[in-house]
Design a protein around this motif. Structure first.
Motif, PDB file in Angstrom:
ATOM      1  N   GLY A  38       0.829  -1.194   0.000  1.00 37.82           N
ATOM      2  CA  GLY A  38       0.000   0.000   0.000  1.00 37.82           C
ATOM      3  C   GLY A  38       0.861   1.240   0.000  1.00 37.82           C
ATOM      4  O   GLY A  38       0.643   2.137   0.813  1.00 37.82           O
ATOM      5  N   ALA A  97       3.516   9.906  13.845  1.00 34.91           N
ATOM      6  CA  ALA A  97       4.252   8.959  12.986  1.00 34.91           C
ATOM      7  C   ALA A  97       3.263   8.322  12.006  1.00 34.91           C
ATOM      8  O   ALA A  97       2.811   7.188  12.181  1.00 34.91           O
ATOM      9  CB  ALA A  97       4.938   7.903  13.824  1.00 34.91           C
ATOM     10  N   GLY A  98       2.903   9.076  10.999  1.00 35.70           N
ATOM     11  CA  GLY A  98       1.923   8.616  10.013  1.00 35.70           C
ATOM     12  C   GLY A  98       0.499   8.873  10.473  1.00 35.70           C
ATOM     13  O   GLY A  98       0.247   9.168  11.653  1.00 35.70           O
ATOM     14  N   ALA A  99      -0.421   8.732   9.512  1.00 34.95           N
ATOM     15  CA  ALA A  99      -1.842   8.846   9.853  1.00 34.95           C
ATOM     16  C   ALA A  99      -2.210   7.740  10.832  1.00 34.95           C
ATOM     17  O   ALA A  99      -3.136   7.883  11.638  1.00 34.95           O
ATOM     18  CB  ALA A  99      -2.678   8.736   8.584  1.00 34.95           C
ATOM     19  N   LYS A 100      -1.467   6.639  10.773  1.00 29.74           N
ATOM     20  CA  LYS A 100      -1.763   5.514  11.663  1.00 29.74           C
ATOM     21  C   LYS A 100      -1.669   5.952  13.125  1.00 29.74           C
ATOM     22  O   LYS A 100      -2.549   5.662  13.925  1.00 29.74           O
ATOM     23  CB  LYS A 100      -0.783   4.372  11.381  1.00 29.74           C
ATOM     24  N   LEU A 103      -4.519   8.300  14.074  1.00 25.41           N
ATOM     25  CA  LEU A 103      -5.760   7.562  14.373  1.00 25.41           C
ATOM     26  C   LEU A 103      -5.647   6.842  15.721  1.00 25.41           C
ATOM     27  O   LEU A 103      -6.608   6.773  16.485  1.00 25.41           O
ATOM     28  CB  LEU A 103      -6.035   6.544  13.255  1.00 25.41           C
ATOM     29  N   TRP A 124      -9.992  -0.709   6.209  1.00 22.03           N
ATOM     30  CA  TRP A 124      -8.559  -0.883   6.472  1.00 22.03           C
ATOM     31  C   TRP A 124      -8.429  -1.476   7.881  1.00 22.03           C
ATOM     32  O   TRP A 124      -8.978  -0.924   8.839  1.00 22.03           O
ATOM     33  CB  TRP A 124      -7.883   0.488   6.378  1.00 22.03           C
ATOM     34  N   ASN A 170     -13.578   6.730   6.226  1.00 22.38           N
ATOM     35  CA  ASN A 170     -12.320   6.702   5.475  1.00 22.38           C
ATOM     36  C   ASN A 170     -12.643   6.972   4.004  1.00 22.38           C
ATOM     37  O   ASN A 170     -13.216   6.133   3.331  1.00 22.38           O
ATOM     38  CB  ASN A 170     -11.659   5.326   5.665  1.00 22.38           C
ATOM     39  N   ASN A 174      -9.648   2.807   1.661  1.00 20.10           N
ATOM     40  CA  ASN A 174      -8.810   1.632   1.439  1.00 20.10           C
ATOM     41  C   ASN A 174      -9.560   0.468   2.069  1.00 20.10           C
ATOM     42  O   ASN A 174      -9.805   0.529   3.270  1.00 20.10           O
ATOM     43  CB  ASN A 174      -7.450   1.828   2.128  1.00 20.10           C
ATOM     44  N   ASP A 202     -10.573   9.559   8.292  1.00 21.75           N
ATOM     45  CA  ASP A 202      -9.268   9.087   7.843  1.00 21.75           C
ATOM     46  C   ASP A 202      -9.121   9.569   6.406  1.00 21.75           C
ATOM     47  O   ASP A 202      -9.731   9.035   5.489  1.00 21.75           O
ATOM     48  CB  ASP A 202      -9.205   7.556   7.943  1.00 21.75           C
ATOM     49  N   THR A 204      -6.310   9.848   4.650  1.00 15.23           N
ATOM     50  CA  THR A 204      -4.974   9.478   4.168  1.00 15.23           C
ATOM     51  C   THR A 204      -4.808   9.632   2.662  1.00 15.23           C
ATOM     52  O   THR A 204      -3.749  10.011   2.176  1.00 15.23           O
ATOM     53  CB  THR A 204      -4.677   8.022   4.593  1.00 15.23           C
ATOM     54  N   TYR A 205      -5.873   9.307   1.907  1.00 17.93           N
ATOM     55  CA  TYR A 205      -5.777   9.358   0.430  1.00 17.93           C
ATOM     56  C   TYR A 205      -6.434  10.627  -0.114  1.00 17.93           C
ATOM     57  O   TYR A 205      -6.881  10.653  -1.268  1.00 17.93           O
ATOM     58  CB  TYR A 205      -6.425   8.101  -0.173  1.00 17.93           C
ATOM     59  N   SER A 236       2.413  10.338   3.670  1.00 12.85           N
ATOM     60  CA  SER A 236       2.833   9.072   3.056  1.00 12.85           C
ATOM     61  C   SER A 236       2.425   8.928   1.602  1.00 12.85           C
ATOM     62  O   SER A 236       3.254   8.652   0.730  1.00 12.85           O
ATOM     63  CB  SER A 236       2.235   7.890   3.828  1.00 12.85           C
ATOM     64  N   LYS A 237       1.125   9.066   1.347  1.00 12.89           N
ATOM     65  CA  LYS A 237       0.622   8.704   0.019  1.00 12.89           C
ATOM     66  C   LYS A 237       0.739   9.864  -0.959  1.00 12.89           C
ATOM     67  O   LYS A 237       1.078   9.667  -2.116  1.00 12.89           O
ATOM     68  CB  LYS A 237      -0.834   8.230   0.115  1.00 12.89           C
ATOM     69  N   ARG A 245       7.536   8.464   7.845  1.00 12.53           N
ATOM     70  CA  ARG A 245       6.588   8.451   8.952  1.00 12.53           C
ATOM     71  C   ARG A 245       6.177   9.861   9.385  1.00 12.53           C
ATOM     72  O   ARG A 245       6.597  10.374  10.441  1.00 12.53           O
ATOM     73  CB  ARG A 245       7.108   7.647  10.161  1.00 12.53           C
ATOM     74  N   TYR A 323      -6.045   1.261  -5.203  1.00 10.18           N
ATOM     75  CA  TYR A 323      -6.326  -0.166  -5.092  1.00 10.18           C
ATOM     76  C   TYR A 323      -7.514  -0.551  -5.961  1.00 10.18           C
ATOM     77  O   TYR A 323      -8.464   0.213  -6.092  1.00 10.18           O
ATOM     78  CB  TYR A 323      -6.693  -0.518  -3.651  1.00 10.18           C
TER      79      TYR A 323
END
Ligand SMILES: Cc1ncc(COP(=O)(O)O)c(C=O)c1O
Length: 402
Positions: A38, A97-100, A103, A124, A170, A174, A202, A204-205, A236-237, A245, A323
């Motif tokens: 991903g 450290a990232g969207a992760k 969240l 996801w 999201n 994803n 979320d 992220t994209y 990231s994306k 990160r 994806y």
């Protein structure tokens, strides 16, 4: 061993597992076509890398404020001002450290035992597992291939109970690539605002949407319920910066302060060097983002065409992210292959193509194929997938393509 009981509620991230399996084969010398990852195959833009070099040269290598340097928090705020016309202050932003981690911090700050958190499936996997790690219960509202996996407000609102603490959306999603429309987001926001429920997006994209579509979810939410909106996203994306990160959460000042308490005890600041790089990414030229998007669009159209030329691969053309999420349950049912987990394992072992099984996204019968890789590798991967299906056919386990 007596691990904490919460560990029995969660599992290894399936997306990370596919990567590890593919890596093992690659190290054994196998030419693996990795359609599992991903992450963008593009290099991080030169000016971003240069900013990191400059940070090291200037010895910008110490701890920073746990929530990130003010220049980066301002850069995030400015990006949303330019892209979405919303006014955000630095104290409403935390760098993670990232969207992760954005969240995760949000889950830890808001959810507890007894809470229900609604989200939409297929989803996801970390969204569900983070809810469980916070001792809350995920409530999954399924979206459907028949209508392009569109994220609709009505079933989400119907799932609200007195225990609902938050709704996580999201978009782009994803693994489905589907979006929520602004009017549907507004309906969710109105329902949530009336009940004191948080809405977490979320995002992220957010920069990977292929057709011109109104998607100003921040404005929709800020206009209705700014005091309970959290936007999680990252570099990231959009900027091909997965390994650096860098993510962020944008939310009410008090909520961001709580996230910072958690982060201050867990990880502190993200890498100081990454922070300088991310400032360059957010404030520098954005044409690289558009160039990558144009390339992803070409790949999406090509892979979608190659796969769906065989009508046994039923597949929605995604609106965003990178994806495809083909449905293959009907294709597999006469073969004795019982799950897409088994299908993905066979694909990897027999034709060295890595894809992610749908079970990981709470969507048996589907698999996820990432087109964040070169068109040549995508063609090779699709050819191998089709040759695998033909092999099944030649063994009499499949009837010929219609
Ligand atoms: C939907 C979604 N959210 C969040 C993330 C986390 O991304 P990162 O932590 O790299 O910003 C990912 C990564 O694949 C994702 O797909």
């Amino acid at each position: 061993m007596n691990f904490a009981s919460r560990m029995s509620r969660v599992s290894v991230s399936p997306t990370l597992k596919v990567g590890a399996d593919a890596d093992r084969l690659r190290r054994a010398g196998v030419d693996v076509v990795d359609l599992g990852a991903g992450e963008p195959d593009f290099a991080t833009p030169e000016h971003v890398k240069q900013a990191a070099h400059d940070a090291i040269t200037a010895n910008f290598t110490k701890y920073t404020a746990s929530s990130g340097v003010i220049e980066l928090r301002n850069a995030v705020a400015q990006r949303y001002r330019l892209d979405h016309g919303v006014d955000i202050k630095a104290e409403e932003v935390i760098i993670t450290a990232g969207a992760k981690q954005a969240l995760y911090n949000t889950a830890m700050a808001l959810f507890e035992a007894g809470d229900e958190v609604i989200t939409h499936g297929p989803f996801w996997p970390s969204i569900g597992d983070q809810i469980k790690l916070a001792d809350a219960t995920p409530v999954i509202v399924q979206t459907h291939m028949e209508d392009g996996f569109c994220i609709k407000a009505a079933p989400i609102i119907e799932a609200i109970t007195p225990r609902t603490k938050a709704i996580i959306v999201n978009s782009p999603c994803n693994p489905t690539g589907a979006l929520i429309s602004e009017p549907e987001m507004a309906l969710i926001a109105d329902a949530a605002a009336a009940r004191g429920i948080w809405v977490i997006v979320d995002f992220t994209y957010e920069r990977l949407i292929y057709e011109a579509t109104p998607h100003n979810l921040i404005k929709v939410l800020f206009d209705r319920m700014r005091d309970r909106t959290v936007i999680c996203s990252g570099a990231s994306k959009a900027y091909a910066m997965t390994g650096w990160r860098c993510g962020w959460a944008v939310g009410p000042k008090a909520m961001i302060a709580q996230c910072n308490v958690i982060q201050g005890h867990a990880t502190s600041n993200i890498s100081s060097i990454t922070q300088r790089a991310a400032i360059a990414a957010l404030t520098g030229p954005q044409d690289g983002v558009t160039a990558m998007l144009d390339e992803y669009r070409k790949r999406r159209d090509a892979v979608h065409g190659w796969l769906t030329a065989d009508p046994r691969f039923v597949c929605v053309k995604p609106s965003g992210a990178f994806y495809l999420f083909p449905y293959v349950a009907d294709l597999l049912s006469p073969t004795g292959i019982r799950s897409t987990g088994e299908f993905a394992e066979l694909l990897l072992n027999e034709v060295a193509v890595a894809v992610t099984p749908g079970e990981g996204f709470d969507a048996p019968g589907y698999f996820r194929l990432s087109y964040a890789t070169s068109i040549e590798r995508l063609k090779e991967g699709c050819d191998r997938i089709k040759s695998f299906v033909e092999k099944l056919e030649s063994t009499g386990k499949l009837t010929a393509a219609r």
